[in-house]
Design an enzyme around this catalytic site. Structure first.
Site, PDB file in Angstrom:
ATOM      1  N   ARG A   1       0.814  -1.229   0.000  1.00  0.00           N
ATOM      2  CA  ARG A   1       0.000   0.000   0.000  1.00  0.00           C
ATOM      3  C   ARG A   1       0.845   1.276   0.000  1.00  0.00           C
ATOM      4  O   ARG A   1       0.387   2.337   0.409  1.00  0.00           O
ATOM      5  CB  ARG A   1      -0.977   0.027   1.173  1.00  0.00           C
ATOM      6  CG  ARG A   1      -1.970  -1.105   1.159  1.00  0.00           C
ATOM      7  CD  ARG A   1      -3.214  -0.772   1.961  1.00  0.00           C
ATOM      8  NE  ARG A   1      -4.118  -1.906   1.942  1.00  0.00           N
ATOM      9  CZ  ARG A   1      -4.232  -2.785   2.935  1.00  0.00           C
ATOM     10  NH1 ARG A   1      -3.516  -2.637   4.023  1.00  0.00           N
ATOM     11  NH2 ARG A   1      -5.074  -3.788   2.832  1.00  0.00           N
TER      12      ARG A   1
ATOM     13  N   LYS B   1       3.504  11.496 -10.975  1.00  0.00           N
ATOM     14  CA  LYS B   1       2.656  10.697 -11.867  1.00  0.00           C
ATOM     15  C   LYS B   1       3.386   9.394 -12.158  1.00  0.00           C
ATOM     16  O   LYS B   1       4.539   9.412 -12.624  1.00  0.00           O
ATOM     17  CB  LYS B   1       2.383  11.430 -13.186  1.00  0.00           C
ATOM     18  CG  LYS B   1       1.272  12.453 -13.080  1.00  0.00           C
ATOM     19  CD  LYS B   1       0.878  12.970 -14.465  1.00  0.00           C
ATOM     20  CE  LYS B   1      -0.235  13.992 -14.363  1.00  0.00           C
ATOM     21  NZ  LYS B   1      -0.545  14.635 -15.663  1.00  0.00           N
TER      22      LYS B   1
ATOM     23  N   GLU C   1      10.299  19.457 -23.885  1.00  0.00           N
ATOM     24  CA  GLU C   1       9.610  19.702 -22.605  1.00  0.00           C
ATOM     25  C   GLU C   1      10.191  20.928 -21.900  1.00  0.00           C
ATOM     26  O   GLU C   1       9.507  21.569 -21.109  1.00  0.00           O
ATOM     27  CB  GLU C   1       9.694  18.466 -21.691  1.00  0.00           C
ATOM     28  CG  GLU C   1       9.114  17.192 -22.280  1.00  0.00           C
ATOM     29  CD  GLU C   1       7.587  17.062 -22.125  1.00  0.00           C
ATOM     30  OE1 GLU C   1       6.955  17.978 -21.562  1.00  0.00           O
ATOM     31  OE2 GLU C   1       7.042  16.046 -22.592  1.00  0.00           O
TER      32      GLU C   1
ATOM     33  N   LYS D   1       7.884  23.378 -12.793  1.00  0.00           N
ATOM     34  CA  LYS D   1       7.031  22.207 -12.546  1.00  0.00           C
ATOM     35  C   LYS D   1       6.706  22.093 -11.059  1.00  0.00           C
ATOM     36  O   LYS D   1       5.560  21.782 -10.683  1.00  0.00           O
ATOM     37  CB  LYS D   1       7.689  20.926 -13.068  1.00  0.00           C
ATOM     38  CG  LYS D   1       6.804  19.726 -12.773  1.00  0.00           C
ATOM     39  CD  LYS D   1       6.825  18.660 -13.809  1.00  0.00           C
ATOM     40  CE  LYS D   1       5.708  17.647 -13.523  1.00  0.00           C
ATOM     41  NZ  LYS D   1       5.727  16.500 -14.379  1.00  0.00           N
TER      42      LYS D   1
ATOM     43  N   GLU E   1      -4.095  17.381 -10.573  1.00  0.00           N
ATOM     44  CA  GLU E   1      -4.658  17.891 -11.831  1.00  0.00           C
ATOM     45  C   GLU E   1      -6.160  18.114 -11.713  1.00  0.00           C
ATOM     46  O   GLU E   1      -6.936  17.697 -12.575  1.00  0.00           O
ATOM     47  CB  GLU E   1      -4.332  16.904 -12.971  1.00  0.00           C
ATOM     48  CG  GLU E   1      -4.221  17.581 -14.328  1.00  0.00           C
ATOM     49  CD  GLU E   1      -3.574  16.696 -15.380  1.00  0.00           C
ATOM     50  OE1 GLU E   1      -2.430  16.238 -15.170  1.00  0.00           O
ATOM     51  OE2 GLU E   1      -4.210  16.462 -16.412  1.00  0.00           O
TER      52      GLU E   1
ATOM     53  N   ARG F   1      -2.358  22.130 -13.303  1.00  0.00           N
ATOM     54  CA  ARG F   1      -1.391  21.119 -13.740  1.00  0.00           C
ATOM     55  C   ARG F   1      -1.645  20.705 -15.187  1.00  0.00           C
ATOM     56  O   ARG F   1      -0.723  20.290 -15.896  1.00  0.00           O
ATOM     57  CB  ARG F   1      -1.444  19.894 -12.816  1.00  0.00           C
ATOM     58  CG  ARG F   1      -0.373  18.875 -13.172  1.00  0.00           C
ATOM     59  CD  ARG F   1      -0.121  17.856 -12.095  1.00  0.00           C
ATOM     60  NE  ARG F   1       0.957  16.969 -12.517  1.00  0.00           N
ATOM     61  CZ  ARG F   1       1.615  16.147 -11.731  1.00  0.00           C
ATOM     62  NH1 ARG F   1       1.311  16.072 -10.456  1.00  0.00           N
ATOM     63  NH2 ARG F   1       2.594  15.383 -12.205  1.00  0.00           N
TER      64      ARG F   1
ATOM     65  N   ASN G   1       0.321  19.763 -20.025  1.00  0.00           N
ATOM     66  CA  ASN G   1       0.017  18.891 -21.170  1.00  0.00           C
ATOM     67  C   ASN G   1       0.025  19.659 -22.491  1.00  0.00           C
ATOM     68  O   ASN G   1      -0.436  19.134 -23.506  1.00  0.00           O
ATOM     69  CB  ASN G   1      -1.354  18.229 -20.972  1.00  0.00           C
ATOM     70  CG  ASN G   1      -1.351  17.305 -19.764  1.00  0.00           C
ATOM     71  OD1 ASN G   1      -0.335  16.676 -19.471  1.00  0.00           O
ATOM     72  ND2 ASN G   1      -2.456  17.245 -19.042  1.00  0.00           N
TER      73      ASN G   1
ATOM     74  N   HIS H   1       0.390  18.034 -25.913  1.00  0.00           N
ATOM     75  CA  HIS H   1       0.268  16.587 -25.732  1.00  0.00           C
ATOM     76  C   HIS H   1      -0.965  16.006 -26.430  1.00  0.00           C
ATOM     77  O   HIS H   1      -0.972  14.826 -26.762  1.00  0.00           O
ATOM     78  CB  HIS H   1       0.262  16.225 -24.243  1.00  0.00           C
ATOM     79  CG  HIS H   1       1.626  16.321 -23.604  1.00  0.00           C
ATOM     80  ND1 HIS H   1       2.327  17.504 -23.532  1.00  0.00           N
ATOM     81  CD2 HIS H   1       2.420  15.381 -23.018  1.00  0.00           C
ATOM     82  CE1 HIS H   1       3.488  17.289 -22.921  1.00  0.00           C
ATOM     83  NE2 HIS H   1       3.572  16.011 -22.604  1.00  0.00           N
TER      84      HIS H   1
ATOM     85  N   HIS I   1      -0.237  13.320 -28.879  1.00  0.00           N
ATOM     86  CA  HIS I   1      -0.718  11.956 -28.621  1.00  0.00           C
ATOM     87  C   HIS I   1      -1.323  11.358 -29.891  1.00  0.00           C
ATOM     88  O   HIS I   1      -1.111  10.177 -30.208  1.00  0.00           O
ATOM     89  CB  HIS I   1      -1.755  11.985 -27.489  1.00  0.00           C
ATOM     90  CG  HIS I   1      -2.413  10.669 -27.253  1.00  0.00           C
ATOM     91  ND1 HIS I   1      -1.836   9.693 -26.469  1.00  0.00           N
ATOM     92  CD2 HIS I   1      -3.570  10.138 -27.731  1.00  0.00           C
ATOM     93  CE1 HIS I   1      -2.619   8.630 -26.462  1.00  0.00           C
ATOM     94  NE2 HIS I   1      -3.677   8.872 -27.223  1.00  0.00           N
TER      95      HIS I   1
ATOM     96  N   HIS J   1       8.306  10.471 -28.133  1.00  0.00           N
ATOM     97  CA  HIS J   1       7.310  11.254 -27.385  1.00  0.00           C
ATOM     98  C   HIS J   1       7.640  12.753 -27.412  1.00  0.00           C
ATOM     99  O   HIS J   1       6.774  13.582 -27.723  1.00  0.00           O
ATOM    100  CB  HIS J   1       7.226  10.733 -25.947  1.00  0.00           C
ATOM    101  CG  HIS J   1       6.331  11.563 -25.080  1.00  0.00           C
ATOM    102  ND1 HIS J   1       4.960  11.581 -25.217  1.00  0.00           N
ATOM    103  CD2 HIS J   1       6.606  12.452 -24.069  1.00  0.00           C
ATOM    104  CE1 HIS J   1       4.434  12.415 -24.342  1.00  0.00           C
ATOM    105  NE2 HIS J   1       5.410  12.945 -23.633  1.00  0.00           N
TER     106      HIS J   1
HETATM  107  N1  GLY Z   1       3.861  15.437 -17.513  1.00  0.00           N
HETATM  108  C1  GLY Z   1       2.725  16.141 -17.094  1.00  0.00           C
HETATM  109  C2  GLY Z   1       2.551  16.165 -15.611  1.00  0.00           C
HETATM  110  O1  GLY Z   1       3.406  15.724 -14.885  1.00  0.00           O
HETATM  111  O2  GLY Z   1       1.535  16.598 -15.138  1.00  0.00           O
END
Ligand code: GLY
Length: 368
Positions: A121, A143, A185, A227, A237, A242, A246, A249, A253, A267
């Site tokens: 957990r 993430k 990025e 960030k 998010e 947040r 993106n 993206h 994508h 990517h």
């Molecule tokens: N790569 C996007 C984020 O970490 O929210």
């Protein structure tokens, strides 16, 4: 060394950026390494480049590195690798207070972080990002995910690392194409909220890619600081803040899906072209001045990243690309939020974009 705090309520941690951090791994981790055996997940390429350095540092402090070395590439973010990694950690008798080390790029960080999130957990983990993309984006913010048959990153958890060590020396062993892809990025942070940093990127982007140490340190530290601020404000998010991360993206994508998530388009390359498309689409809607969209495209092209959709010579139409977008995990109650630009450094979330118009725009861009 630059230290950037990530102020997540209740679980703050540091991102340390500098040279020689992997050579000083045991010193940097300090008391977080509670036992002799230190579990490290990595891939074959990173192990070949950095395994001996890491082992030497740990050995000097009386530790033994125990490795799980995976094949390189996106295929490792799978249910089977997750299962096997969790079983391996259980066999190593990892306890919740232990720290699991993730040494590598985004794939290793995402997989190891998710394994740490679900093991007993939730166990601690430390990100040791070795790619530019992982240093400026994926290792920070918690993430974690694996891919599912239905799409990328569809199964995962928010699970913050206990520490991130971004060793700039690791960028020296990266292939040039991967480095340039990660640079996309970096540019993103200028475009979403810092026009001055975009100016800096225009002046120093080539130096970052070519290996200038000061330029790299500045690029990574500025990106991580941006960030960290965003993640501290909107860890999960939920407020839309947040989501700005993106940028590029959604278009990207669709391009990755159309090229089969293959080496044809990495990517970061898809994000680079996606940001250009977001800028051009913003200009089409009158939100952004055409001149600014072309300035963005010019910078992306100047560092060797793709900036022209027609140059990809895709065998598809705009409708095929928008259909890929409908599988995006950002779909919300039947609509797809798009990140558009009002200016360089001013990205906004638009919830009322007509997909028909996006399709017509993409048809034009595909035609060149
Ligand atoms: N790569 C996007 C984020 O970490 O929210």
């Amino acid at each position: 060394m630059t230290i950037i705090p990530v102020d997540i309520a209740g679980r703050p941690y540091e991102v340390r950026i500098g040279s020689g951090l992997l050579a000083d791994l045991a010193g940097q981790c300090g008391k977080r390494l509670r036992k002799t055996r230190v579990p490290i997940v990595t891939d074959v390429n990173v192990h070949a480049a950095w395994g001996a350095v890491v082992e030497a540092s740990l050995a000097a402090a009386g530790h033994v590195a125990v490795w799980r070395v995976l094949p390189p590439g996106e295929a490792s973010k799978s249910w089977s690798e997750l299962w096997a990694t969790v079983d391996w950690l259980l066999a190593e008798e990892i306890e919740r207070g232990d720290h699991i080390l993730a040494l590598g790029g985004g794939v290793i960080g995402d997989l190891t972080g998710f394994a740490a999130a679900i093991l007993k957990r939730g166990c601690h983990f430390i990100q040791l990002p070795t790619s530019l993309l992982a240093q400026v984006d994926s290792s920070v913010g918690g993430k974690t995910a694996i891919n599912a048959a239905a799409g990328k990153n569809l199964v995962g958890a928010f699970h913050q690392p206990a520490l991130v060590l971004a060793d700039l020396d690791a960028l020296g062993t990266l292939p040039a194409r991967e480095l340039a892809a990660g640079y996309a990025e970096v540019v993103k942070y200028g475009l979403i909220g810092d026009a001055g940093f975009f100016d800096w990127c225009e002046r120093h982007g080539s130096a970052v890619i070519a290996g200038d140490e000061q330029a790299r340190a500045h690029a990574v530290a500025t990106s991580v600081a941006a960030k960290a601020r965003i993640v501290a404000e909107d860890e999960r998010e939920t407020t839309g803040r947040r989501a700005l991360l993106n940028l590029g993206h959604t278009f990207g994508h669709a391009l990755e899906a159309e090229t089969g998530f293959s080496d044809r388009l990495l990517h970061g390359e898809a994000v680079a072209l996606g940001m250009v498309l977001a800028a051009r689409y913003s200009a089409r809607t009158g939100l952004l001045r055409g001149q600014e969209a072309e300035r963005i495209a010019g910078h992306i092209a100047s560092v060797g990243l793709p900036a022209k959709l027609s140059a990809l010579a895709l065998d598809c139409d705009g409708a095929t690309l928008t259909a890929h977008m409908l599988h995006d995990k950002k779909m919300d109650a039947g609509t797809l939020p798009f990140l558009l630009m009002r200016g360089i450094g001013e990205t906004v979330l638009a919830r009322d974009v007509a997909l028909d118009d996006v399709t017509a725009f993409l048809d034009n861009e595909l035609a060149g």
